[in-house]
Design a protein around this motif. Structure first.
Motif, PDB file in Angstrom:
ATOM      1  N   MET A  93      13.152  62.056  53.203  1.00  0.00           N
ATOM      2  CA  MET A  93      12.449  62.921  52.291  1.00  0.00           C
ATOM      3  C   MET A  93      12.729  64.033  52.390  1.00  0.00           C
ATOM      4  O   MET A  93      12.146  64.853  53.186  1.00  0.00           O
ATOM      5  N   THR A  94      13.555  64.401  51.087  1.00  0.00           N
ATOM      6  CA  THR A  94      13.690  66.504  51.080  1.00  0.00           C
ATOM      7  C   THR A  94      12.694  66.651  49.932  1.00  0.00           C
ATOM      8  O   THR A  94      11.806  65.933  49.471  1.00  0.00           O
ATOM      9  N   ILE A  95      12.578  68.056  50.247  1.00  0.00           N
ATOM     10  CA  ILE A  95      11.421  68.665  49.713  1.00  0.00           C
ATOM     11  C   ILE A  95      11.669  68.360  47.838  1.00  0.00           C
ATOM     12  O   ILE A  95      10.662  67.870  47.427  1.00  0.00           O
ATOM     13  N   ILE A  96      12.930  68.355  47.101  1.00  0.00           N
ATOM     14  CA  ILE A  96      13.300  68.437  46.050  1.00  0.00           C
ATOM     15  C   ILE A  96      12.698  66.647  45.947  1.00  0.00           C
ATOM     16  O   ILE A  96      12.042  66.395  44.560  1.00  0.00           O
ATOM     17  N   SER A  97      13.149  65.592  46.338  1.00  0.00           N
ATOM     18  CA  SER A  97      12.228  63.979  46.584  1.00  0.00           C
ATOM     19  C   SER A  97      11.182  64.066  46.062  1.00  0.00           C
ATOM     20  O   SER A  97      10.688  63.560  45.581  1.00  0.00           O
ATOM     21  N   PHE A  98      10.508  64.768  47.113  1.00  0.00           N
ATOM     22  CA  PHE A  98       8.772  64.600  47.219  1.00  0.00           C
ATOM     23  C   PHE A  98       8.477  65.308  45.812  1.00  0.00           C
ATOM     24  O   PHE A  98       7.574  65.333  45.123  1.00  0.00           O
ATOM     25  N   VAL A  99       9.067  66.637  45.461  1.00  0.00           N
ATOM     26  CA  VAL A  99       8.623  67.411  44.419  1.00  0.00           C
ATOM     27  C   VAL A  99       8.581  66.519  43.287  1.00  0.00           C
ATOM     28  O   VAL A  99       7.499  66.427  42.368  1.00  0.00           O
TER      29      VAL A  99
ATOM     30  N   ALA B 276       7.164  58.323  47.122  1.00  0.00           N
ATOM     31  CA  ALA B 276       8.929  59.208  47.283  1.00  0.00           C
ATOM     32  C   ALA B 276       9.439  58.725  49.159  1.00  0.00           C
ATOM     33  O   ALA B 276      10.381  58.928  49.032  1.00  0.00           O
ATOM     34  N   GLY B 277       8.479  57.964  49.480  1.00  0.00           N
ATOM     35  CA  GLY B 277       9.407  56.627  50.263  1.00  0.00           C
ATOM     36  C   GLY B 277       9.060  57.725  51.921  1.00  0.00           C
ATOM     37  O   GLY B 277      10.145  57.484  52.410  1.00  0.00           O
TER      38      GLY B 277
ATOM     39  N   THR C 284      10.425  51.834  61.941  1.00  0.00           N
ATOM     40  CA  THR C 284      10.337  52.746  60.836  1.00  0.00           C
ATOM     41  C   THR C 284       8.608  52.606  60.707  1.00  0.00           C
ATOM     42  O   THR C 284       8.657  51.698  59.551  1.00  0.00           O
ATOM     43  N   PHE C 285       8.296  54.438  60.005  1.00  0.00           N
ATOM     44  CA  PHE C 285       7.295  54.088  59.245  1.00  0.00           C
ATOM     45  C   PHE C 285       7.652  54.557  57.611  1.00  0.00           C
ATOM     46  O   PHE C 285       6.509  54.492  56.496  1.00  0.00           O
ATOM     47  N   ASN C 286       8.266  54.916  57.511  1.00  0.00           N
ATOM     48  CA  ASN C 286       9.187  55.185  56.083  1.00  0.00           C
ATOM     49  C   ASN C 286       9.556  54.421  55.164  1.00  0.00           C
ATOM     50  O   ASN C 286       9.995  53.351  55.307  1.00  0.00           O
ATOM     51  N   VAL C 287       8.477  54.096  54.047  1.00  0.00           N
ATOM     52  CA  VAL C 287       8.207  53.571  53.209  1.00  0.00           C
ATOM     53  C   VAL C 287      10.117  53.127  52.492  1.00  0.00           C
ATOM     54  O   VAL C 287       9.973  52.455  51.856  1.00  0.00           O
TER      55      VAL C 287
ATOM     56  N   GLY D  51       3.572  46.189  46.699  1.00  0.00           N
ATOM     57  CA  GLY D  51       5.296  45.827  45.981  1.00  0.00           C
ATOM     58  C   GLY D  51       6.361  45.820  46.920  1.00  0.00           C
ATOM     59  O   GLY D  51       7.568  45.502  47.168  1.00  0.00           O
ATOM     60  N   LEU D  52       5.382  46.583  48.175  1.00  0.00           N
ATOM     61  CA  LEU D  52       6.258  47.105  49.060  1.00  0.00           C
ATOM     62  C   LEU D  52       6.253  45.651  50.542  1.00  0.00           C
ATOM     63  O   LEU D  52       7.803  46.298  50.547  1.00  0.00           O
ATOM     64  N   PHE D  53       6.070  45.060  49.970  1.00  0.00           N
ATOM     65  CA  PHE D  53       6.455  43.463  50.937  1.00  0.00           C
ATOM     66  C   PHE D  53       7.321  42.550  49.952  1.00  0.00           C
ATOM     67  O   PHE D  53       7.633  41.673  50.749  1.00  0.00           O
ATOM     68  N   LEU D  54       7.616  42.601  48.564  1.00  0.00           N
ATOM     69  CA  LEU D  54       8.144  42.245  48.269  1.00  0.00           C
ATOM     70  C   LEU D  54      10.013  43.087  47.063  1.00  0.00           C
ATOM     71  O   LEU D  54       9.825  41.919  46.889  1.00  0.00           O
TER      72      LEU D  54
END
Lengths: 296, 647
Positions: A1-7, A85-86, A152-155, A233-236
């Motif tokens: 997750m970069t700053i741009i993708s977060f914004v 943002a993942g 990982t914990f990153n979605v 949706g995360l599960f599917l």
């Protein structure tokens, strides 16, 4: 997750989620009406309601109330932004918890007996669903170990999968569906605050909220709806466009299921909600943890 | 390095000792104030000086071996034993007396028969963890002593109202508080376990005397419960000393480096047992709850920077020897059960100090569990839990103590509307509560790290205990916070009467809470991670429990939340309306209204305590059974492992 993708995610979630959430709320009301043999309002009715609330005279019981509700919205948006943002799943869960806490404080701070009862019930709801939510993130990590090679914990990692998570976490998914009824404030678990006027003790946690404050509460609910459907949706989903389609269809079906449950069960007592959520959590998570160890 | 390490250690040991001596001599109020404040500040400065030299530096270790020291310490041990024996005879407490005799016999036998043949290379050491502990003890501990100046003055006034002839025992009280600090410093710098034992016993007997301070029957009974439980730990410590002495090792670092296997398994388990009794883990939680009869500064001192922290310090120290072995599993399960059950019991407690006590036991449980897991990630979490718990708990205890003196109650229901009556105090108390249980503040970030370390070691049982424990934690803090922040009416502000010494310490703790939460990522990067990686067992190239970015995000949110409160606390422009009361409102502060029958009715709403589910009576036996079973298994299995038998 970069700053741009977060914004980007932040702006997109802040703007789009209320639109989607509002439409879902409108569709919910139509489906509910049909289940009850009525025609129901137009699909954009929730937006009209909120617009009317915003136009009303803004009155509060004291100056802090609006502030707490506003903070609650800010943190809900932040949690949603990190999720889409993942970002880190636990980060999302903890920020959301902060948002919930501010909503509870907003009700408590009015010192109205009815709002206080609502706030107490909201706390019990948190206590009922929180173990499942934390363990969902934990089992997410456990499932990504065999599926991705490292945990990982990153979605955002779900898009690197070649199969959806539900393959590894079927029981956790069931557990999520169970507590989703609490989180979406659907009957039988809508103890603190309900859309069904006839089951409500005055107006639960939002008793003392009117005008703009109540409009914000409504918008927070839309944000939450989108975020929680994102969890489904995360599960599917998996790393292909078919996965995205499957996830969207799955989210719609899950929401329809929730509406169906909402209309077919009467509100229960808190004892039942707490005990059943905890038992379901414990059983589903334990079985699934064993499953991951044995099969994968 | 600004000073010789040995001088710094000497300074930290002697400053509080000197203060304690002076306080016994200087009996006037003015003189005491000067001594407490000046020595408090000196001790703080000395710990900062130590931190400046060694916080980020390498481990220092050195010898300070003079036979005379050993004999002096033995004399102290014997004096303590005789003192406890004397008290036991006076109050006819057989068990405490018997344990004192057993302990004395053990330590005398050890010093004369075993200790002389053991070679000790390094008696003292300084490393990252001991500097962190020294900061906790020095800054928070002395802060509490300064707070006690104002508090004990009022306490004395209250006592005098009841009994005009009662003797002013404040000199003893303050001397004990400072002696406590000396002993704590000795514990964190001693590599020689025989030395540590002496300090360990001093903390036990100091808290014994402090708990019994008011000399009521309840206080005396509770102080004996404390001494019996801690003597059990002390006895375990003596047995560990004897077993270790027979093997020719008495140095903490050597023992840890050898790990939990074979002949060292049992002594390590016994040392951990001593730590667990001191940290008031189930089934020994009742002594800490009983300690609530003491004046609030004592509770604050026992809960935040001393006593229980010595217990968890011991367990954290031993962490490299834990992990997936008998000792490690026993320790992590005791911690896990303690966390879950004590958090649940806290829900049923309306007394603010008891809520704080149960939450202390629960959080120490989490620290113990992390230490039991024994990976560097878990110990990272344990250290942060320790730091934030110390600061937030002292803030909370001091706030509750001050509130109690001004509103006359420690019942949470009575704190309803405190925001109006004591706005500054209520906000600071709220800050303490937030720090204890919610992101973005310190304790929750540490809990997050705990989850990460557990999931990395695939520890399913502990993860489930933690998830449920966290949920019940939310319940008891959130409802307290709600009562606290309720706003109604324009009651008089009673805050102006609060003593300056109380404000200064409370303010310091609040600054520390915010500063540490904001500085979290940097403390991790510069202090805790280097310390962990300097341990030979954990020397890997990198350690990242929670990514620096995520820590930074949380730090930014802390700033945002605190700033928004500070900025917002002034503006009021909205139209305000009264609350709904199912009738015509009469007095909204008392929540009275005219009902449909035109009768004046009062609406009342208490928090839920769910005593049917989480009562002390139903939970305690369950918790005790779980933990006693685990401890018994741990001790039996590690005893069997002496003969090479293992699972």
């Amino acid at each position: 997750m970069t700053i741009i993708s977060f914004v980007v995610a932040f702006v997109a979630f802040a703007v789009l989620a209320p639109l989607i959430g509002g439409v879902i709320a409108g569709a919910d009301r139509i489906v509910t009406a049909r289940l009850q043999g009525r025609v129901g309002p137009p699909i954009l009715q929730p937006f009209y309601d909120v617009k009317k609330l915003l136009a009303k005279d803004d009155s509060v019981t004291h100056s802090f109330q609006g502030f707490y509700v506003f903070l609650s919205m800010v943190f809900t948006v932040l949690a949603g932004a990190f999720f889409f943002a993942g970002g880190n799943f636990l980060l999302v869960i903890f920020i959301l918890m902060l948002a919930t806490l501010f909503f509870i404080i907003a009700a408590y701070s009015t010192r109205s007996p009815f709002a206080e009862i609502g706030a107490e019930r909201e706390i019990i709801q948190v206590m009922a669903y929180e173990p499942m939510v934390i363990l969902m993130a934990v089992t997410f990590y456990m499932a990504t170990i065999p599926m991705l090679g490292e945990g990982t914990f990153n979605v955002g990692a779900v898009f690197a999968l070649d199969r959806p998570l539900i393959v590894a976490l079927p029981f956790v998914f069931i557990g999520l569906l169970f507590i989703l009824t609490i989180k979406l404030r659907k009957s039988p678990f809508d103890l603190s605050y309900s859309h069904h006027a006839h089951t409500e003790l005055v107006k639960g946690i939002s008793t003392e909220m009117t005008g703009r404050t109540l409009a914000i509460v409504e918008i927070i609910h839309w944000y939450e709806t989108v975020l929680f459907l994102g969890w489904v949706g995360l599960f599917l989903v998996w790393g292909s466009w078919i996965g995205v389609v499957v996830a969207i269809v799955g989210m719609i079906l899950v929401y329809l299921l929730e509406v169906f449950i909402d209309n077919n069960f009467a509100r229960v007592k808190w004892q039942f909600m707490l005990a059943s959520s905890w038992i379901v959590t414990l059983v589903c998570v334990a079985i699934n943890m064993v499953l991951i160890q044995v099969i994968f | 390095m600004f000073f010789e390490p040995i001088i710094l250690i000497g300074l930290l040991l002697l400053l509080p000792l000197l203060a304690a001596g002076l306080l016994l001599v200087v009996r006037g109020n003015g003189g005491r104030k000067v001594v407490v404040i000046s020595f408090g500040i000196l001790i703080m400065l000395a710990t900062v000086l130590l931190a400046a030299g060694y916080l980020v530096g390498d481990r220092w270790q050195g010898s300070f071996h003079y036979p005379i020291i050993n004999y002096c310490l033995l004399a102290v041990d014997v004096i303590i034993g005789v003192y406890v024996l004397g008290k036991s005879i006076k109050h006819k407490k057989v068990l405490a007396g018997a344990l004192a005799v057993a302990q004395m016999a053990g330590i005398i036998a050890f010093e004369f028969l075993i200790a002389p043949s053991v070679n000790i290379a390094n008696d003292l050491y300084i490393d990252g963890l001991s500097v962190i502990m020294a900061l906790v003890i020095g800054i928070i501990g002395s802060g509490i002593c300064i707070y006690a100046l104002g508090y004990m003055k009022e306490h004395e006034c209250h006592a005098r109202e009841k009994d005009p002839n009662c003797k002013d025992r404040r000199p003893t009280f303050f001397a004990l508080m400072f002696l406590f600090l000396t002993a704590m410093f000795a514990i964190v710098f001693a590599n020689n376990l025989a030395w540590m034992f002496c300090a360990w016993e001093i903390t036990t007997v100091c808290s014994f005397a402090l708990i019994g301070y008011t000399r009521t029957d309840e206080a005396i009974n509770n102080s004996f419960r404390q001494i019996v439980m801690n003597q059990l730990g002390g006895l375990a410590f003596v047995i560990a000393l004897i077993l270790l002495g027979l093997q020719g090792v008495l140095e903490l670092d050597v023992i840890i480096a050898h790990g939990s296997l074979g002949l060292l398994g049992l002594p390590i388990m016994l040392l951990a047992f001593a730590g667990i009794t001191k940290a008031a883990q189930v089934p020994f939680q009742s002594w800490l709850l009983g300690a609530m009869v003491a004046p609030t500064p004592t509770s604050a001192l026992l809960h935040s920077s001393t006593m229980v922290k010595a217990g968890v310090f011991m367990v954290i120290k031993l962490a490299p020897a834990f992990g997936w072995n008998v000792n490690g599993i026993a320790i992590m399960l005791i911690g896990g059960f303690t966390f879950l059950f004590c958090s649940a019991i806290a829900i049923s407690q309306p007394n603010a100090k008891r809520v704080l006590a149960y939450s202390t036991v629960a959080n120490l449980g989490l620290i113990v569990a992390c230490a039991g897991v024994g990976t560097p990630e878990a110990v990272w979490a344990a250290i942060f839990l320790l730091i934030f718990h110390a600061v937030a708990k002292s803030l909370l205890f001091l706030c509750v103590g001050t509130a109690e003196h001004n509103i006359g109650s420690r019942d949470i229901e009575e704190m309803d509307n405190l925001f109006v009556r004591m706005p500054k105090l209520a906000l600071l108390m709220a800050l303490g509560i937030l720090t204890m249980f919610i992101a973005p503040f310190g304790m929750l970030i540490s809990k997050w790290a705990t989850i990460v370390s557990l999931v990395e070691t695939n520890n399913a049982v502990l993860l489930i205990l933690l998830a449920f424990g966290s949920a019940v934690t939310f319940m008891f803090w959130a409802k307290w916070l709600g009562k606290l922040l309720a706003v109604a009416g324009n009651q008089t502000n009673v805050e102006t009467k609060v003593n300056g010494s109380e404000w200064s310490t409370i303010g310091l703790m609040a600054l520390l809470v915010v500063g540490l939460s904001v500085g979290f990522p940097f403390i991790s990067q510069w202090v805790v991670v280097p310390y962990l990686l300097s341990n030979p067992q954990w020397a890997s190239t990198s350690l990242e429990v929670i990514s620096f970015d995520n820590l930074l995000i949380m730090a930014i949110i802390v700033v945002a939340v605190v700033l928004s409160f500070l900025i917002f606390a002034r503006s009021t422009k909205n139209r305000t309306a009264p609350i709904y009361l199912s009738g015509v409102g009469v007095d909204f502060e008392k929540r009275t209204y005219l009902s449909s029958l035109s009768v004046e009715t009062q609406a009342s709403q208490r928090n839920w305590y769910m005593s049917g589910w989480f009562s002390e009576e139903s939970m305690t036996p369950l918790a005790n059974t779980c933990c006693i079973t685990v401890i018994t298994f741990g001790l039996v299995l590690s005893t069997l492992s002496i003969w090479g038998w293992s699972l």
